[in-house]
Design a protein around this motif. Structure first.
Motif, short mmCIF file in Angstrom:
data_model
loop_
_atom_site.label_atom_id
_atom_site.label_comp_id
_atom_site.label_asym_id
_atom_site.label_seq_id
_atom_site.Cartn_x
_atom_site.Cartn_y
_atom_site.Cartn_z
N ALA A 155 0.83 -1.20 0.00
CA ALA A 155 0.00 0.00 0.00
C ALA A 155 0.87 1.26 0.00
CB ALA A 155 -0.93 0.00 1.21
N GLY A 156 1.84 1.32 0.91
CA GLY A 156 2.77 2.45 0.89
C GLY A 156 2.29 3.70 1.59
N TYR A 157 1.07 3.72 2.08
CA TYR A 157 0.61 4.91 2.79
C TYR A 157 0.24 4.56 4.23
CZ TYR A 157 -4.12 3.19 1.60
OH TYR A 157 -5.25 2.44 1.45
N ASP A 158 0.17 5.58 5.06
CA ASP A 158 -0.13 5.35 6.47
C ASP A 158 -1.56 5.74 6.79
OD1 ASP A 158 2.34 4.46 7.96
OD2 ASP A 158 3.13 6.12 6.79
N ILE A 159 -2.10 5.11 7.83
CA ILE A 159 -3.46 5.38 8.26
C ILE A 159 -3.38 5.79 9.72
CG2 ILE A 159 -5.75 4.37 8.60
CD1 ILE A 159 -5.13 2.46 6.34
N ASN A 160 -4.15 6.79 10.13
CA ASN A 160 -3.95 7.29 11.49
C ASN A 160 -4.76 6.55 12.54
OD1 ASN A 160 -6.34 8.27 10.64
ND2 ASN A 160 -5.83 10.43 10.86
N ASN A 163 2.89 0.93 6.51
CA ASN A 163 2.81 1.25 5.08
C ASN A 163 3.40 0.15 4.22
OD1 ASN A 163 5.64 1.80 5.15
ND2 ASN A 163 5.15 3.83 5.96
N ASP A 164 3.96 -0.90 4.85
CA ASP A 164 4.42 -2.06 4.07
C ASP A 164 3.32 -3.09 3.86
OD1 ASP A 164 7.02 -1.30 3.55
OD2 ASP A 164 7.71 -1.92 5.53
N MET A 184 -10.49 7.68 8.38
CA MET A 184 -10.15 6.70 7.36
C MET A 184 -11.03 5.47 7.45
SD MET A 184 -8.26 8.41 5.73
CE MET A 184 -7.42 7.47 4.52
N GLY A 198 -10.65 5.65 -1.47
CA GLY A 198 -9.95 6.92 -1.54
C GLY A 198 -8.52 6.75 -1.97
N ILE A 199 -7.67 6.44 -1.01
CA ILE A 199 -6.24 6.43 -1.31
C ILE A 199 -5.88 5.27 -2.23
CG2 ILE A 199 -3.95 6.48 -0.30
CD1 ILE A 199 -5.10 7.58 2.21
N GLN A 210 -8.25 13.66 -5.65
CA GLN A 210 -8.95 12.39 -5.80
C GLN A 210 -9.68 12.27 -7.12
OE1 GLN A 210 -10.73 10.09 -3.27
NE2 GLN A 210 -9.78 10.71 -1.38
N THR A 267 -4.95 13.88 0.24
CA THR A 267 -5.09 12.48 -0.12
C THR A 267 -5.12 12.31 -1.63
OG1 THR A 267 -6.38 10.51 0.27
CG2 THR A 267 -7.61 12.53 0.03
N GLU A 320 1.71 11.62 -0.40
CA GLU A 320 1.29 10.69 0.64
C GLU A 320 2.30 9.53 0.77
OE1 GLU A 320 -2.59 9.44 -0.41
OE2 GLU A 320 -3.32 9.96 1.57
N LEU A 321 2.74 9.03 -0.37
CA LEU A 321 3.68 7.91 -0.36
C LEU A 321 5.09 8.37 0.00
CD1 LEU A 321 2.43 6.14 -3.61
CD2 LEU A 321 1.65 5.83 -1.27
N ALA A 325 5.39 8.75 3.79
CA ALA A 325 5.58 7.47 4.48
C ALA A 325 7.02 7.00 4.33
CB ALA A 325 4.61 6.43 3.93
N LYS A 365 9.94 6.65 7.31
CA LYS A 365 10.47 5.30 7.51
C LYS A 365 11.99 5.30 7.39
CE LYS A 365 8.72 1.73 5.06
NZ LYS A 365 8.27 0.51 5.71
N TYR A 382 4.95 9.36 12.66
CA TYR A 382 4.10 10.53 12.44
C TYR A 382 2.67 10.06 12.41
CZ TYR A 382 3.23 9.09 7.63
OH TYR A 382 2.84 8.40 6.52
N SER A 383 1.77 11.01 12.50
CA SER A 383 0.35 10.68 12.41
C SER A 383 -0.25 11.50 11.28
CB SER A 383 -0.31 11.00 13.75
OG SER A 383 -1.69 10.91 13.62
N PRO A 384 -0.75 10.84 10.23
CA PRO A 384 -1.27 11.60 9.10
C PRO A 384 -2.69 12.12 9.33
CG PRO A 384 -1.42 9.27 8.63
CD PRO A 384 -0.84 9.38 10.01
#
Lengths: 417, 340
Positions: free
Chosen positions: A67-72, A80-81, A366, A374-375, B84, B150, B155-156, B159, B163, B169-171
């Motif tokens: 995925a590569g993105y983070d979720i809060n 993100n892995d 999210m 979305g993402i 989006q 988003t 976004e990527l 991350a 890393k 962090y908190s998005p």
């Protein structure tokens, strides 16, 4: 088939399909069915052709990509892995969480408002009317945004808690911090934790399982105790004193278990930019929860009022004649009968909450719409697959809720013999 | 019988409506208007003024294409898109060209089936924080709450950056730049991250821009450029060369002041070809009129340098330096293939 063979053998002409009332309805139905199928086929064909024209294939393989993105907000582990499929699961759990919280809160609030709306007390009756009219006549998105704006604009930022003379302070013995990002609450932890078991998709805390087991056991034992007391009362006319036994049975095993596990709560502490150590309940969750709850409670209140109104006045009068107080009349006589009117429309309200929870994107919560729709959709460009999958999931959730509620409805509806 | 005819008509209509037409140029000419996907509002790049007239660095590309194709830079319908919705809008044919600070990446080019027609701004992702935080480097952002749009490459990158530097962090995901601005100013996030040019543009719109600092780290390459759908090479050529015309104009010293003069013919054959002043008719090769290049430059409001200076340059509140976006002759990366 039967109709055809029953027809007089003598002369069947094609025109009879239209002019003979025996066949006409079948003809019409077949034509409509053909039209419907042609429409569906056209849609599918159009999609396939357009996908081919764009050189796109139709595949759900992206769900296994990184995925590569983070979720809060994550209820189960995610980095993100993790895969897009995993991100979808996180979103789904967040959707279910907010939907469940809102359903419970909206039901409680809705029932209270609905009953109060019938109150003979003029001011209470009018106030609840104002509540209902105000909340159900303004779009839920606005309520969510209003709640969110209040949280972000009114509450202090985490760095307001810093320094010698902070402008903001924590409440409840310095254990809870209300900030404009989240509410930091103490995190329950165990010194001697039993660990987790991995069930493939996620980890289950053995501590939690142990606590649930002990509570269930205590409740069962307590029920036995009460049944025994009732039996004694029926036999002798004297009910043995049970309250201290109940408290003992319900509380002592749980307390012993918690002590054995070394239960303690870790307080949130301001470290760096944010509070760490505690649990952060995000404001987006709170705003969404509040918005959905207040909005849907207004509808549920009306449903409850209608349900109560459907129980004949004679029932109340009969209950009063037996000497029941208004509260007991409501809970023992009116509500149980009103339930069979209330439950079916209540199902639709639960479905509405679940579907409306997809407004989460407005406050950056999210949910399934935020992750999968979305993402993930944006990063992979798989619009069709993501949207279809999302529709399928919402459909499945809704069908499950409605199935469960129908089972409940069958149990409370009027048993006709 | 009637039903058969009806079904036949339906099927024919379905087939006709089913294809996203391949010839975008014909569509635009028939419509008499270019549908251009732009940002929902990013000062300097694409934003409507009080009268609803769009202007900005990305908008200039729309104007250049409209002027080259239709001969009138005002015949553009601006379609605001969010991070989006932008790709769906382009893929579905809702817009003919997307000129919305979009990063050129492999997967967008190959997997999303778009054709990037070039780079009009070489950018990189940065962070903006409140000066009061006392943060001077992005590496001090461990544990921070970060606002992020988003559906973007940022976004990527974000991350990956945290890393690699072993930070957490908190998005806080937001949908549009305006929403991000509001969240950031309310203190709902410690840092706001997007392309450095976007940060500068956003900061310029703040009430107190001097209270905020853009951190020195640039954590990614963000070549921003306009894009069109795969599969219509003629349209891709038109848009690509309309943009190149703006860059070439700056290189050859063609400005909005001297373009009328130069288009009467010059000693430089390259300028003649660009402006359609000489014998060569480059316009015919891409299905346009001979003086398409001149129209594009006039319609866009001047050459690349003029547009840059007027919309996002150092004399504007956004105050971006040319940096990488200078001509190759000035040590930058702008380098257009020859008009030949």
């Amino acid at each position: 088939m039967a109709t055809v063979t029953d027809a007089p053998k003598a002369s069947f002409r094609l025109s009879m399909l239209i002019y003979d009332t025996r066949y006409r309805s079948i003809t019409i139905q077949i034509v409509v069915l053909l039209l419907f199928m042609a429409g569906a086929a056209w849609l599918v064909d159009n999609t396939v052709r357009n996908l081919a024209a764009l050189g796109k294939d139709f595949s759900f393989g992206f769900l296994w990509n990184r995925a590569g993105y983070d979720i809060n907000q994550m209820l189960v582990q995610y980095t993100n892995d993790s895969t897009h499929g995993r991100a979808m699961l996180i979103g789904l759990l967040n959707t279910l969480l907010v939907a469940f919280m809102s359903c419970v809160a909206a039901t409680v609030l809705g029932v209270i408002i609905g009953v109060l709306r019938l109150s003979p007390n003029w001011i209470v009756g009018r106030l609840t009317t104002v509540y209902v009219e105000m909340f159900r006549n303004i779009p839920v998105l606005l309520w969510i945004l209003v709640a969110y704006a209040i949280f972000t604009e009114v509450l202090p930022a985490p760095n307001a808690f810093r320094g010698e003379n902070p402008t903001a302070s924590m409440i409840l013995f310095d254990s809870v911090a209300l900030t404009n990002r989240y509410t930091a609450i103490p995190d329950p932890l165990f010194y001697r934790s039993l660990g987790n078991i991995d069930v493939g998709l996620f980890l289950i805390s053995l501590d939690l399982l142990a606590i649930i087991a002990v509570i269930t056991g205590s409740v069962l034992v307590n029920r036995k105790l009460l049944a025994h007391a009732t039996a004694v009362q029926n036999a002798t006319g004297v009910r043995p004193v049970t309250w201290w036994k109940s408290i003992l049975v319900l509380l002592v095993p749980l307390a012993l278990l918690l002590i054995a596990l070394g239960f303690h709560a870790e307080r949130p502490v301001l470290r760096g930019f944010n509070f760490t150590g505690g649990l952060d309940v995000s404001n987006s969750l709170m705003a969404l929860w509040l918005g959905l709850t207040l909005y849907t409670a207004a509808f549920i209140a009306e449903i409850v009022r209608a349900g109560i109104g459907a129980v004949s006045r004679g029932q109340t009068e009969a209950a009063f004649a037996l000497g029941l107080r208004p509260n007991r009349t409501m809970s023992l006589v009116i509500l149980p009968q009103a339930l069979r009117v209330i439950v079916p429309p209540l199902i639709s309200q639960y479905l509405n909450i679940t579907k409306n929870s997809s407004l989460a994107i407005a406050v950056g919560y999210m949910d399934l719409r935020g992750t999968l729709g979305g993402i993930t959709l944006n990063q992979t460009g798989r619009e069709l697959e993501c949207v279809l999958l999302m529709m399928l999931i919402y459909l499945a959730i809704s069908l499950m809720i409605s199935g469960a509620m129908n089972v409940y409805n069958n149990s409370v509806k009027l048993k006709e013999r | 019988m009637k039903n058969t005819v009806f079904l036949g008509t339906l099927a024919a209509a379905g087939l006709a409506a089913g294809f996203v037409s391949a010839a975008t140029l014909d569509d635009v000419k028939a419509r008499g208007e270019l549908n251009c996907g732009v940002n929902t509002g990013l000062v300097g790049f694409a934003a409507p003024d009080a009268n609803g007239n769009w202007s900005g660095f990305d908008v200039a590309i729309c104007k250049a294409v409209a002027a080259a194709v239709l001969g009138d830079a005002s015949k553009v319908k601006y379609v605001p898109t969010t991070g989006q919705t932008r790709f769906t809008a382009l893929a579905s044919g809702e817009v003919d060209i997307l000129s919305r600070n979009t990063t050129w990446t492999f997967s967008r080019d190959a997997d999303l089936k778009f054709t990037f027609i070039g780079v009009n701004y070489y950018d990189g992702q940065g962070f903006m924080v409140n000066k009061a935080l006392g943060v001077t480097s992005a590496k001090e952002l461990d544990g921070a709450t970060v606002c992020i749009q988003t559906g973007t490459t940022t976004e990527l990158n974000l991350a990956d950056f945290f890393k690699v530097n072993n930070m957490t962090y908190s998005p806080v995901t937001i949908e549009t730049n305006a929403e991000g601005e509001q969240q950031f100013l309310a203190g709902a996030c410690d840092a706001y991250t997007t392309d450095a040019s976007g940060l500068a543009a956003t900061r310029a719109a703040f009430a107190n821009p001097e209270d905020y600092v853009i951190l020195p780290e640039i954590i990614s390459k963000e070549p921003l450029g306009p894009l069109v759908r795969h599969g219509d090479d003629q349209w891709a050529d038109i848009t690509r060369w309309a943009m190149n015309a703006l860059i070439a104009a700056e290189e050859y010293g063609v400005t909005s002041a001297n373009i009328e003069e130069l288009s009467k013919g010059t000693e430089n054959p390259e300028i003649n070809r660009l402006l359609g002043a000489g014998e060569d008719n480059l316009g015919a090769m891409i299905g346009l009129e001979k003086d398409w290049g001149k129209k594009a430059i006039v319609g866009a409001g001047g050459n690349y340098g003029e547009i840059f200076a007027a919309t996002i340059g150092e004399s504007t509140p956004i105050g971006l330096a040319r940096g990488l976006n200078a001509q190759w002759t000035q040590g930058g990366l702008l380098y257009t293939p020859p008009f030949r």
